[in-house]
Design an enzyme around this catalytic site. Structure first.
Site, mmCIF file in Angstrom:
data_model
loop_
_atom_site.group_PDB
_atom_site.id
_atom_site.type_symbol
_atom_site.label_atom_id
_atom_site.label_comp_id
_atom_site.label_asym_id
_atom_site.label_seq_id
_atom_site.Cartn_x
_atom_site.Cartn_y
_atom_site.Cartn_z
ATOM 1 N N ASN A 51 0.891 -1.220 0.180
ATOM 2 C CA ASN A 51 0.070 -0.055 -0.151
ATOM 3 C C ASN A 51 0.760 1.185 -0.207
ATOM 4 O O ASN A 51 0.351 2.437 -0.306
ATOM 5 C CB ASN A 51 -0.781 0.039 1.293
ATOM 6 C CG ASN A 51 -1.969 -1.230 1.192
ATOM 7 O OD1 ASN A 51 -2.521 -1.228 -0.104
ATOM 8 N ND2 ASN A 51 -2.136 -1.922 2.187
ATOM 9 N N SER A 109 -8.769 -12.131 8.974
ATOM 10 C CA SER A 109 -9.766 -10.854 9.167
ATOM 11 C C SER A 109 -10.149 -10.673 7.857
ATOM 12 O O SER A 109 -9.445 -10.350 6.920
ATOM 13 C CB SER A 109 -9.433 -9.728 9.852
ATOM 14 O OG SER A 109 -8.990 -10.132 11.288
ATOM 15 N N SER A 111 -12.262 -7.633 5.300
ATOM 16 C CA SER A 111 -12.458 -6.261 5.302
ATOM 17 C C SER A 111 -13.867 -5.785 5.833
ATOM 18 O O SER A 111 -13.773 -4.716 6.513
ATOM 19 C CB SER A 111 -12.812 -5.718 3.596
ATOM 20 O OG SER A 111 -11.418 -6.053 2.948
ATOM 21 N N GLN A 132 -10.609 0.752 -2.526
ATOM 22 C CA GLN A 132 -9.562 0.134 -2.211
ATOM 23 C C GLN A 132 -8.402 0.788 -2.874
ATOM 24 O O GLN A 132 -8.329 1.260 -3.842
ATOM 25 C CB GLN A 132 -9.875 -1.214 -3.061
ATOM 26 C CG GLN A 132 -10.865 -1.985 -2.720
ATOM 27 C CD GLN A 132 -10.969 -3.603 -2.826
ATOM 28 O OE1 GLN A 132 -10.052 -4.010 -2.231
ATOM 29 N NE2 GLN A 132 -11.719 -4.206 -3.504
ATOM 30 N N ARG A 190 -21.212 -19.291 -31.159
ATOM 31 C CA ARG A 190 -20.443 -18.652 -30.315
ATOM 32 C C ARG A 190 -20.743 -17.005 -31.029
ATOM 33 O O ARG A 190 -20.646 -16.877 -32.269
ATOM 34 C CB ARG A 190 -18.946 -18.763 -30.545
ATOM 35 C CG ARG A 190 -18.468 -20.139 -29.927
ATOM 36 C CD ARG A 190 -17.157 -20.416 -30.077
ATOM 37 N NE ARG A 190 -16.046 -19.457 -29.600
ATOM 38 C CZ ARG A 190 -15.501 -19.654 -28.611
ATOM 39 N NH1 ARG A 190 -15.701 -20.817 -27.996
ATOM 40 N NH2 ARG A 190 -14.758 -18.865 -27.966
#
Length: 436
Positions: A51, A109, A111, A132, A190
């Protein structure tokens, strides 16, 4: 849940009245406390301290903080962390810190555990925008348009998505071996890409929700739900090391650089050796030494000059042949040539000050360890693809082309792109001010 959408289109954006200001219909603007929350735990496993690792010149966390703060949408902007170094970086951006507890800082843990702790400790917060940190191409207009779903259209939650055109198959494990079946296509029929709308996938940029929904349901997507579609170029995800160079190139082209003046670059320094030339010396039959310079690179220099950017070419006293060549290059391009020593930053500092500029107004293109200091301080900096790793790590832009083979042209395009983006931003600000 009722689901609706709104396509990304900055031109559709309209100014939202400030809290307490009267709207055109006479109603009072939304006064609920809106908080932006960025989760930045220190225990990243894929990329340690991801981060706050530098991405295109600033910590990864800084890109989303800049967008959140400059949007002027939030009553408070928070970084939730358990790490001292991340806290220091966050405070440098002028935001608040939620020092999360040990209970929500474990590898196990989620978010949501941290978000629920945050709203419990901050009861004044009515609307949470979870952004984020790994979304460095986020812009203020994304947040503005998404938040309007809640503040103006009555939705309870909204999240960011990107449209993808991928055919997906379900793995089915059987005793006789691994089988599979299609999930979103008929193999016998397709569709062409242009005949298929594709699918909406969460890109993780942000999730916005009411605190009551989070408290009652334990998640951020419920009740009356809307999605906000972001264009693919703004959708960046960073999980492992291999994602980093791709993200840097994307953010340099599509990232939000803040409210910058239209003259992004006023002065350009470029090494001749290794940037304009590839470092090779050719010998003619008569024994004359020659080097090659790509005509696209010289065209790039002329483009900068046409835009009012002064270009100064750099040569070294350690390379007398390069010094001789520089005279011919200078005469052809009309550039000043400066002979610099090992302390290049000191040599160039005087020139920058003489022109009453700061290094943020300067672009620098180098190709070796001796250029690292200049690459670090320049507002825009680049190296050719064949530069050593130490120089690549210092530069804010890494060219796809090697030295002498179009790298200068490529960096020129990047400089002019940033200038164009800055002018567009100023024009939009002028329009916003005129309409307010």
């Amino acid at each position: 849940n009722e689901v609706d959408k709104r396509r990304t289109d900055p031109a559709m954006s309209s100014r939202k009245p400030a809290a307490g200001e009267q709207q055109s219909n006479g109603e009072t603007a939304d006064k609920r406390h809106k908080a932006a929350l960025i989760l930045a735990r220190g225990g990243s496993k894929g990329i340690p301290l991801k981060n706050i690792k530098s991405l295109a010149g600033i910590p990864l966390l800084g890109w989303v903080l800049r967008a959140a703060v400059d949007s002027e949408l939030f009553d408070s902007v928070w970084v939730s962390t358990d790490h001292d170094d991340i806290e220091k970086v966050a405070l440098s951006w002028g935001v608040q810190i939620h020092r999360r507890s040990a209970e929500v800082s474990k590898d196990t843990s989620s978010s949501m555990d941290t978000i629920q702790e945050f709203i419990r400790l901050n009861p004044e917060v009515d609307i949470v925008c979870h952004i984020q940190a790994t979304s460095p191409c986020l812009h203020p207009f994304h947040l503005k348009e998404a938040l309007e779903f809640i503040t103006e259209q009555g939705y309870d939650s909204v999240f960011a998505v990107v449209r993808q055109h991928h055919f997906r198959w379900q793995e089915v494990k059987k005793d006789l071996g691994e089988l599979t079946h299609p999930l979103n296509l008929d193999p016998s029929n397709r569709p062409r890409r242009q005949d298929w709308d594709g699918e909406l996938c969460e890109n993780g940029s942000f999730y916005i929700s009411h605190r009551e929904l989070i408290k009652e349901q334990g998640h951020m997507q419920g009740r009356k739900v809307a999605y906000y579609e972001m264009r693919p170029e703004y959708s960046v995800d960073i999980d492992v090391d291999i994602d980093w160079p791709v993200a840097e190139q994307r953010v340099l082209r599509y990232g939000y650089f803040g409210c910058v003046p239209p003259e992004v670059v006023k002065l350009m320094f470029c090494n001749i050796s290794g940037c304009l030339t590839e470092g090779s010396i050719f010998l003619s039959v008569s024994g004359e030494e020659m080097v090659s310079i790509n005509t696209r690179d010289t065209a790039g220099i002329r483009m900068l000059q046409k835009e009012g950017v002064e270009v100064i070419l750099l040569t070294s006293s350690l390379d007398p042949f390069e010094k001789t060549l520089s005279k011919k290059v200078s005469a052809r391009l009309g550039c000043k040539v400066l002979c610099v020593g090992e302390q290049r930053l000191d040599d160039l500092e005087t020139l920058v000050k003489e022109r009453k500029l700061s290094w943020k107004d300067v672009a620098f293109m180098g190709n070796d360890e001796i250029d690292v200091k200049c690459l670090n301080v320049a507002g825009l900096s680049a190296v050719p693809s064949d530069a050593p790793v130490v120089a690549k790590n210092a530069a804010k832009y890494m060219c796809a082309a090697p030295g002498g083979k179009g790298a200068m042209w490529e960096f020129t395009e990047h400089i002019l792109l940033q200038k164009c983006k800055a002018k567009s931003q100023l024009e939009q600000d002028r329009i916003d001010r005129a309409s307010s």
